[in-house]
Motif scaffolding. Sequence first.
Motif, PDB file in Angstrom:
ATOM      1  N   VAL A 348       0.913  -1.216  -0.034  1.00 43.71           N
ATOM      2  CA  VAL A 348      -0.142  -0.101   0.128  1.00 43.71           C
ATOM      3  C   VAL A 348       0.845   1.531   0.010  1.00 43.71           C
ATOM      4  CG1 VAL A 348      -1.585   1.432   1.372  1.00 43.71           C
ATOM      5  CG2 VAL A 348      -1.829  -1.231   1.155  1.00 43.71           C
ATOM      6  N   LEU A 349       1.846   1.297   1.015  1.00 43.40           N
ATOM      7  CA  LEU A 349       2.785   2.449   1.004  1.00 43.40           C
ATOM      8  C   LEU A 349       3.592   2.722  -0.481  1.00 43.40           C
ATOM      9  CD1 LEU A 349       3.848   2.076   4.758  1.00 43.40           C
ATOM     10  CD2 LEU A 349       1.965   3.613   3.776  1.00 43.40           C
ATOM     11  N   ASP A 350       3.924   1.610  -1.043  1.00 46.57           N
ATOM     12  CA  ASP A 350       4.607   1.800  -2.088  1.00 46.57           C
ATOM     13  C   ASP A 350       4.020   2.781  -3.049  1.00 46.57           C
ATOM     14  OD1 ASP A 350       6.798   0.315  -1.279  1.00 46.57           O
ATOM     15  OD2 ASP A 350       6.275  -1.798  -2.216  1.00 46.57           O
ATOM     16  N   ASP A 351       2.740   2.605  -3.317  1.00 39.83           N
ATOM     17  CA  ASP A 351       2.013   3.477  -4.103  1.00 39.83           C
ATOM     18  C   ASP A 351       2.183   4.864  -3.887  1.00 39.83           C
ATOM     19  OD1 ASP A 351       0.941   1.344  -5.469  1.00 39.83           O
ATOM     20  OD2 ASP A 351      -1.135   1.612  -4.214  1.00 39.83           O
ATOM     21  N   TYR A 352       2.287   5.222  -2.702  1.00 40.48           N
ATOM     22  CA  TYR A 352       2.739   6.454  -2.150  1.00 40.48           C
ATOM     23  C   TYR A 352       4.263   6.979  -2.490  1.00 40.48           C
ATOM     24  CZ  TYR A 352       4.633  10.098   1.109  1.00 40.48           C
ATOM     25  OH  TYR A 352       5.117  11.269   1.745  1.00 40.48           O
ATOM     26  N   ALA A 353       4.947   5.882  -2.224  1.00 38.35           N
ATOM     27  CA  ALA A 353       6.470   6.228  -2.435  1.00 38.35           C
ATOM     28  C   ALA A 353       6.582   6.455  -4.129  1.00 38.35           C
ATOM     29  CB  ALA A 353       7.347   5.232  -1.942  1.00 38.35           C
ATOM     30  N   ARG A 354       5.971   5.672  -4.723  1.00 35.06           N
ATOM     31  CA  ARG A 354       6.302   5.852  -6.151  1.00 35.06           C
ATOM     32  C   ARG A 354       5.769   7.068  -6.648  1.00 35.06           C
ATOM     33  NH1 ARG A 354       4.956   0.306  -6.377  1.00 35.06           N
ATOM     34  NH2 ARG A 354       2.978   0.600  -6.400  1.00 35.06           N
ATOM     35  N   TRP A 355       4.478   7.486  -6.366  1.00 33.93           N
ATOM     36  CA  TRP A 355       3.979   8.657  -6.874  1.00 33.93           C
ATOM     37  C   TRP A 355       4.510   9.911  -6.296  1.00 33.93           C
ATOM     38  CZ3 TRP A 355      -2.130   9.012  -5.891  1.00 33.93           C
ATOM     39  CH2 TRP A 355      -2.565   9.995  -6.657  1.00 33.93           C
TER      40      TRP A 355
END
Length: 422
Positions: A348-355
């Motif tokens: 879930v948090l990877d979406d934030y990091a990539r964005w």
Amino acid sequence: MTTLDTDIAIVGGGLAGLTLGIALGRMGGRMGGPGLRVLLVDREDPARALAAGFDGRVSAIALASQRMLDAIGLWRHVSEAQPMWDIRVSDGDSRLFVHYDHRDLAELGDQPFGWMVENRVMRQAQQAALADLPNVTLLAPMGVTGMQLGESGSGQPASLQLADGREIRARLVVGADGRQSQIRQLAGIGVQHWSYNQTGIVCTVVHERPHHGVAQERFLPAGPFAILPMTDDSAGRHRSSLVWTEPPERAKAILALDEAGFVAEMRLRFGDHFGKLASTGPRWSYPLTFLHARDYCAHRLALAGDAAHGIHPIAGQGLNLGLRDVATLTEVIVQAARVGLDIGQENVLDDYARWRRVDSTVLSAVTDGLTRLFSNDIAPIALARRLGLGLVQKLPPAKRLFMRHAMGDLGRLPKLLRGEAV
């Protein structure tokens, strides 16, 4: 030992951290039931942070950032905000300059590039907005003494140990505790970091003639010299915030000057287009550095604001970069919670990091490059950059691109930055 259970624990109650708590409380409250429970932990005494002498800085709130603050119910509490209608950028005493006029972006309506808001005023607005959110609790002044994030896939919550002996158990911990982030260090996340060997002098200036909502930035050999419009004071005096860059030893000598000497140094850089000048209130100074975290998240952990990235104030985008973190992280968390996902899991948090990584890396590189390009007086470089400013002034498409960037209105924007609820 008393244990406090929550969904999200945010460590750091600065401008980015408190705004994130408000955004999650407001948008998470739209899920039905009690919504997302948020605990904010900050070392600073809220009463001290609201005092006029705590912080003399004024922040640029870009148009897109203002949309978000409005969407989460914070902007209505902002008591004073000066619109920035125009931006003028010049290099030393060169006659070549760039003038950004908000009227050149007619498709956005009669909107300013953004607003200048005193940090003190923003903190007052945040405290008022928090009072409307029963699912958000501020623990302050309160320190954190330890953190355990648990093993990935274990389903165990993260835990924070507080200075008073209590423990917080949370599905997600957010480090929003500034450039010296304790949470980032406890998580073992490294950083890229360097000093610019510059000090930023900050003070409020009163002047004889009005600024008409024009923000000015002059590039001088020692670094940028920004004159940022503020609202008139209660006596009707015209005010601007001064952000003045000098080498550390020179800055120390300037700060030690009496009023007459300080004003004389200001006038050498200000010119006479505002008439008589006087400084008002204290003078502050801050070392100027660069910082970028090697990772933005880990299991049950996300970094936001200056804990993730700290840039030079040359473009006035530091807080806006943090507010884009707020908008993105809020969207990722709320949407994951709505469909029943574990908001602390790395996928879930990877979406934030990539964005966020692309945007923050690009802006960090641009501001670093501009700082190095403009903070010198090497003749060929000075000539090239002055010609570059003159060229941008004569190329409407390039000007429009830079203006949209100043408004924060470029790229893939989270819903909050478009003024939409999550």
